[in-house]
Scaffold this motif. Structure first.
Motif, PDB file in Angstrom:
ATOM      1  N   ASP A 126      11.937   3.762  -5.164  1.00 41.81           N
ATOM      2  CA  ASP A 126      11.246   2.040  -5.931  1.00 41.81           C
ATOM      3  C   ASP A 126      10.089   2.129  -4.165  1.00 41.81           C
ATOM      4  N   ALA A 127      11.349   2.565  -3.286  1.00 34.42           N
ATOM      5  CA  ALA A 127      10.467   1.837  -2.536  1.00 34.42           C
ATOM      6  C   ALA A 127       9.202   3.092  -1.757  1.00 34.42           C
ATOM      7  N   VAL A 128       8.817   4.409  -2.471  1.00 38.51           N
ATOM      8  CA  VAL A 128       7.919   4.562  -2.804  1.00 38.51           C
ATOM      9  C   VAL A 128       6.873   4.254  -3.225  1.00 38.51           C
ATOM     10  N   LEU A 129       6.914   3.547  -4.425  1.00 34.92           N
ATOM     11  CA  LEU A 129       6.461   2.717  -5.347  1.00 34.92           C
ATOM     12  C   LEU A 129       5.518   1.773  -4.657  1.00 34.92           C
ATOM     13  N   ALA A 130       6.661   1.194  -4.016  1.00 30.96           N
ATOM     14  CA  ALA A 130       6.260  -0.572  -2.960  1.00 30.96           C
ATOM     15  C   ALA A 130       4.884   0.035  -1.742  1.00 30.96           C
ATOM     16  N   ALA A 131       5.017   1.289  -1.757  1.00 30.23           N
ATOM     17  CA  ALA A 131       4.035   1.699  -0.523  1.00 30.23           C
ATOM     18  C   ALA A 131       2.397   1.720  -0.869  1.00 30.23           C
ATOM     19  N   PRO A 132       1.681   1.322  -1.783  1.00 27.73           N
ATOM     20  CA  PRO A 132      -0.028   0.830  -1.597  1.00 27.73           C
ATOM     21  C   PRO A 132       0.037   0.072  -1.347  1.00 27.73           C
ATOM     22  N   GLU A 133       1.468  -1.538  -1.621  1.00 24.24           N
ATOM     23  CA  GLU A 133       0.731  -3.060  -1.552  1.00 24.24           C
ATOM     24  C   GLU A 133       1.177  -3.066   0.022  1.00 24.24           C
ATOM     25  N   LYS A 134       2.024  -2.115   1.052  1.00 23.99           N
ATOM     26  CA  LYS A 134       2.145  -2.176   2.327  1.00 23.99           C
ATOM     27  C   LYS A 134       0.889  -1.265   2.713  1.00 23.99           C
ATOM     28  N   LEU A 135       0.894  -0.277   2.805  1.00 20.17           N
ATOM     29  CA  LEU A 135      -0.444   0.367   3.015  1.00 20.17           C
ATOM     30  C   LEU A 135      -2.044  -0.393   2.714  1.00 20.17           C
ATOM     31  N   GLU A 136      -1.870  -1.090   1.758  1.00 22.52           N
ATOM     32  CA  GLU A 136      -3.413  -2.189   2.232  1.00 22.52           C
ATOM     33  C   GLU A 136      -3.516  -3.430   2.915  1.00 22.52           C
TER      34      GLU A 136
END
Length: 202
Positions: A126-136
């Motif tokens: 779940d944490a990895v799947l949330a990474a793109p939004e954080k990175l953007e």
């Protein structure tokens, strides 16, 4: 035809014998700076590491944190030195592998596999799947308020996941060295075995 192929295979094997220590040498040289940096970091921040290992609220909550820190530090520093020389390679690779297992289980396990978050890779939690939004969002802030081209001139920004990937990889490399030894012609172990054994080890 099969006999000729077998003969060619064995001939190639004999020609490559002088090079068979190279894989072990490369594994050793790859691991030396990793363990040296890890050990020196613990040594230079020994009290902080002890506090982190022992504190159950914001650290690992391990028993005997001073002893655990001392053992980990000594293992990594001594291990780096011995791997560089190829001296006691099989012996020192055992505690180094154990150190990596402990690190994987106590520090990284809850974060899953990936060391760097990549939502497209296998084993994404779940944490990895949330990474793109954080990175953007991070990119948007940096593009609006920072010199983004300069900040990314050495490479793209990533989100660290701190999973077991690196610890597991280093553990596997140590296990390989337990099997391979220091390497023929490229380790102190080999020349000691040559001197004292009728059937030299690697």
């Amino acid at each position: 035809m099969i006999a000729q192929l077998q003969q060619g295979y064995h001939c190639a094997g004999r020609l490559l014998t002088p090079l068979e220590g190279i894989p072990a040498l490369l594994l050793r040289l790859y691991l030396v700076p990793i363990f040296w940096m890890a050990g020196t970091n613990k040594f230079n921040h020994f009290d902080d590491t002890v506090a982190w290992m022992g504190n159950s609220e914001w650290g690992l909550g391990l028993p005997l944190p001073w002893l655990m820190t001392a053992l980990a530090t000594a293992t990594e520093l001594l291990g780096a030195a011995l791997l560089l020389l190829g001296f006691g390679t099989r012996l020192i690779s055992v505690p180094l592998a154990i150190t990596m297992v402990v690190a994987a289980l106590t520090v990284h396990w809850q974060n899953g596999w990936q060391a760097i978050a990549d939502a497209t890779a296998p084993f994404a939690n779940d944490a990895v799947l949330a990474a793109p939004e954080k990175l953007e969002r991070a990119r948007a802030i940096l593009q609006a308020h920072g010199n983004y081209d300069w900040l990314t001139s050495s490479g793209n920004f990533v989100v660290l996941n701190n999973g077991i990937e690196f610890a597991a990889t280093y553990c596997v490399m140590c296990l390989a060295l337990i099997a391979l030894g220091g390497g023929r012609y490229v380790s102190v172990d080999y020349f000691i075995a040559q001197k004292f054994s009728a059937t030299p080890n690697r």
